[in-house]
Design a protein around this motif. Structure first.
Motif, PDB file in Angstrom:
ATOM      1  N   LEU A   1       3.224  -2.974  -7.389  1.00 49.97           N
ATOM      2  CA  LEU A   1       2.298  -3.886  -7.780  1.00 49.97           C
ATOM      3  C   LEU A   1       3.194  -4.338  -9.306  1.00 49.97           C
ATOM      4  O   LEU A   1       2.998  -5.698  -9.279  1.00 49.97           O
ATOM      5  CB  LEU A   1       1.128  -3.338  -8.111  1.00 49.97           C
ATOM      6  CG  LEU A   1      -0.001  -4.279  -8.725  1.00 49.97           C
ATOM      7  CD1 LEU A   1      -0.486  -5.448  -8.137  1.00 49.97           C
ATOM      8  CD2 LEU A   1      -1.186  -3.372  -9.362  1.00 49.97           C
TER       9      LEU A   1
ATOM     10  N   ASP B   1      -5.596  -9.175 -11.647  1.00 53.03           N
ATOM     11  CA  ASP B   1      -5.014  -8.112 -12.220  1.00 53.03           C
ATOM     12  C   ASP B   1      -4.089  -8.814 -13.142  1.00 53.03           C
ATOM     13  O   ASP B   1      -3.955  -8.424 -14.389  1.00 53.03           O
ATOM     14  CB  ASP B   1      -3.851  -7.442 -11.243  1.00 53.03           C
ATOM     15  CG  ASP B   1      -3.626  -6.040 -12.140  1.00 53.03           C
ATOM     16  OD1 ASP B   1      -2.626  -6.076 -12.635  1.00 53.03           O
ATOM     17  OD2 ASP B   1      -4.056  -4.890 -12.149  1.00 53.03           O
TER      18      ASP B   1
ATOM     19  N   LEU C   1      -7.962  -3.427  -8.886  1.00 48.32           N
ATOM     20  CA  LEU C   1      -6.691  -2.588  -8.389  1.00 48.32           C
ATOM     21  C   LEU C   1      -6.441  -1.297  -9.100  1.00 48.32           C
ATOM     22  O   LEU C   1      -6.282  -0.263  -8.583  1.00 48.32           O
ATOM     23  CB  LEU C   1      -5.581  -3.349  -8.321  1.00 48.32           C
ATOM     24  CG  LEU C   1      -5.517  -4.727  -7.686  1.00 48.32           C
ATOM     25  CD1 LEU C   1      -4.300  -5.510  -7.695  1.00 48.32           C
ATOM     26  CD2 LEU C   1      -6.133  -4.257  -6.084  1.00 48.32           C
ATOM     27  N   ARG C   2      -6.714  -1.208 -10.542  1.00 47.94           N
ATOM     28  CA  ARG C   2      -6.549  -0.077 -11.341  1.00 47.94           C
ATOM     29  C   ARG C   2      -7.092  -0.447 -12.643  1.00 47.94           C
ATOM     30  O   ARG C   2      -7.729  -1.541 -12.788  1.00 47.94           O
ATOM     31  CB  ARG C   2      -4.998  -0.078 -11.776  1.00 47.94           C
ATOM     32  CG  ARG C   2      -4.327  -1.632 -12.305  1.00 47.94           C
ATOM     33  CD  ARG C   2      -3.012  -1.313 -12.505  1.00 47.94           C
ATOM     34  NE  ARG C   2      -2.278  -2.680 -12.888  1.00 47.94           N
ATOM     35  CZ  ARG C   2      -1.040  -3.004 -13.367  1.00 47.94           C
ATOM     36  NH1 ARG C   2      -0.377  -1.864 -13.489  1.00 47.94           N
ATOM     37  NH2 ARG C   2      -0.826  -4.263 -13.646  1.00 47.94           N
TER      38      ARG C   2
ATOM     39  N   ASN D   1      -6.793 -10.577  -5.854  1.00 49.78           N
ATOM     40  CA  ASN D   1      -6.555  -9.115  -6.191  1.00 49.78           C
ATOM     41  C   ASN D   1      -5.392  -9.362  -7.412  1.00 49.78           C
ATOM     42  O   ASN D   1      -5.438  -8.702  -8.522  1.00 49.78           O
ATOM     43  CB  ASN D   1      -6.029  -8.004  -5.358  1.00 49.78           C
ATOM     44  CG  ASN D   1      -7.218  -7.862  -4.291  1.00 49.78           C
ATOM     45  OD1 ASN D   1      -8.535  -8.259  -4.646  1.00 49.78           O
ATOM     46  ND2 ASN D   1      -7.200  -7.295  -3.268  1.00 49.78           N
TER      47      ASN D   1
ATOM     48  N   ASN E   1      -6.169 -10.428  -1.066  1.00 54.01           N
ATOM     49  CA  ASN E   1      -4.768  -9.889  -1.578  1.00 54.01           C
ATOM     50  C   ASN E   1      -4.342 -10.634  -2.853  1.00 54.01           C
ATOM     51  O   ASN E   1      -3.937 -10.322  -3.834  1.00 54.01           O
ATOM     52  CB  ASN E   1      -3.926  -9.707  -0.526  1.00 54.01           C
ATOM     53  CG  ASN E   1      -2.415  -8.894  -1.086  1.00 54.01           C
ATOM     54  OD1 ASN E   1      -1.596  -9.551  -1.280  1.00 54.01           O
ATOM     55  ND2 ASN E   1      -2.553  -7.607  -1.484  1.00 54.01           N
TER      56      ASN E   1
ATOM     57  N   HIS F   1       0.839  -1.249   0.076  1.00 52.40           N
ATOM     58  CA  HIS F   1      -0.053   0.001  -0.020  1.00 52.40           C
ATOM     59  C   HIS F   1       0.782   1.224  -0.139  1.00 52.40           C
ATOM     60  O   HIS F   1       1.816   1.318   0.481  1.00 52.40           O
ATOM     61  CB  HIS F   1      -0.759   0.110   1.075  1.00 52.40           C
ATOM     62  CG  HIS F   1      -2.159  -0.836   1.264  1.00 52.40           C
ATOM     63  ND1 HIS F   1      -1.904  -2.150   2.040  1.00 52.40           N
ATOM     64  CD2 HIS F   1      -3.154  -0.832   0.760  1.00 52.40           C
ATOM     65  CE1 HIS F   1      -3.249  -2.651   1.768  1.00 52.40           C
ATOM     66  NE2 HIS F   1      -3.708  -2.043   0.922  1.00 52.40           N
TER      67      HIS F   1
ATOM     68  N   PHE G   1      -3.368   1.939  -3.106  1.00 47.33           N
ATOM     69  CA  PHE G   1      -2.567   0.660  -3.919  1.00 47.33           C
ATOM     70  C   PHE G   1      -1.360   1.309  -4.388  1.00 47.33           C
ATOM     71  O   PHE G   1      -1.268   2.157  -5.059  1.00 47.33           O
ATOM     72  CB  PHE G   1      -3.230  -0.178  -4.947  1.00 47.33           C
ATOM     73  CG  PHE G   1      -4.319  -0.778  -4.291  1.00 47.33           C
ATOM     74  CD1 PHE G   1      -4.589  -1.578  -3.434  1.00 47.33           C
ATOM     75  CD2 PHE G   1      -5.778  -0.592  -4.950  1.00 47.33           C
ATOM     76  CE1 PHE G   1      -5.472  -2.418  -2.733  1.00 47.33           C
ATOM     77  CE2 PHE G   1      -6.889  -1.356  -4.679  1.00 47.33           C
ATOM     78  CZ  PHE G   1      -6.654  -2.045  -3.461  1.00 47.33           C
TER      79      PHE G   1
END
Length: 208
Positions: free
Chosen positions: A73, A112, A132-133, A108, A105, A62, A68
């Motif tokens: 990442l 991605d 996440l994005r 996630n 987690n 984080h 995030f």
């Protein structure tokens, strides 16, 4: 390869191979009971995230304000992809056919990867995942079957975020099954039973 904490359990070669990615604070043993419920005879590869944040294991960091860390990442995804590929090669596994089972987690980061990478995983079960994005490199996921769960009382994953992730998978033509019920962020027996029923139907159909 740098030191990796993982477990490899060899199972029936006729069964799907499960890749397990734990939630925050978990380890390579955390999802073994879940995997055993889903497919008792399957081969299992379970990998521990290499980061420690506030005393808890994670797959990516984080930012100081709680968001995030997208730069981290990207770094951790490359590490995880390389780790999966090397462990798969060592154990004669096909990365493109792995069934990834992720919680929080771990879900996630796996989601991605599926949304942005080519050639990773054959299908997925995600317990309480979140987006996440925005997708960087859209994929064609018409051969990908995904089951994912959400709790409407979840303090971590909002209804809006879950809907966004689901919509993104559907935009990329994934065969998506949503399981939503009134619960928090933990995995409940009823939720696991629904995942098991989906799993059995998915892979029984493949055999037929």
């Amino acid at each position: 390869m740098t030191e990796v904490n993982y477990r490899f359990i060899k199972g029936n070669p006729e069964k799907p191979v499960l890749l397990l990615l734990h939630g925050t604070g978990g380890n390579e043993n955390s999802l073994i009971p879940i995997a055993s419920e889903l497919s008792p005879d399957s081969t299992i590869l379970s990998i521990r995230g290499r980061l420690i944040e506030n005393g808890m294991t994670r797959f990516f960091r984080h930012t100081p304000d709680g968001g995030f860390d997208l730069e981290d990442l990207a770094v951790q995804i490359e590490w995880l992809k390389q780790t999966i590929s090397e462990l798969a090669a060592e154990n004669d596994l096909d990365v493109s056919q792995l069934v990834v089972v992720g919680y929080s987690n771990g879900a996630n980061v796996a989601a991605d990867i599926i949304l942005n990478q080519t050639g990773y995983f054959g299908s997925a079960l995600f317990f309480h995942p979140m987006a996440l994005r925005k997708v960087q490199t859209p994929q064609r996921l018409n051969d990908m079957s995904i089951w994912m769960s959400h709790g409407t009382l979840d303090p971590i994953v909002s209804d809006e975020n879950f809907a966004t992730l689901a919509h993104t998978f559907e935009q990329q033509d994934a065969d998506l099954t949503r399981y939503v019920q009134r619960q928090s962020h933990q995995i409940l027996p009823s939720e696991l039973q629904a995942a098991k029923e989906w799993f059995n139907e998915e892979f029984e159909n493949e055999r037929n």
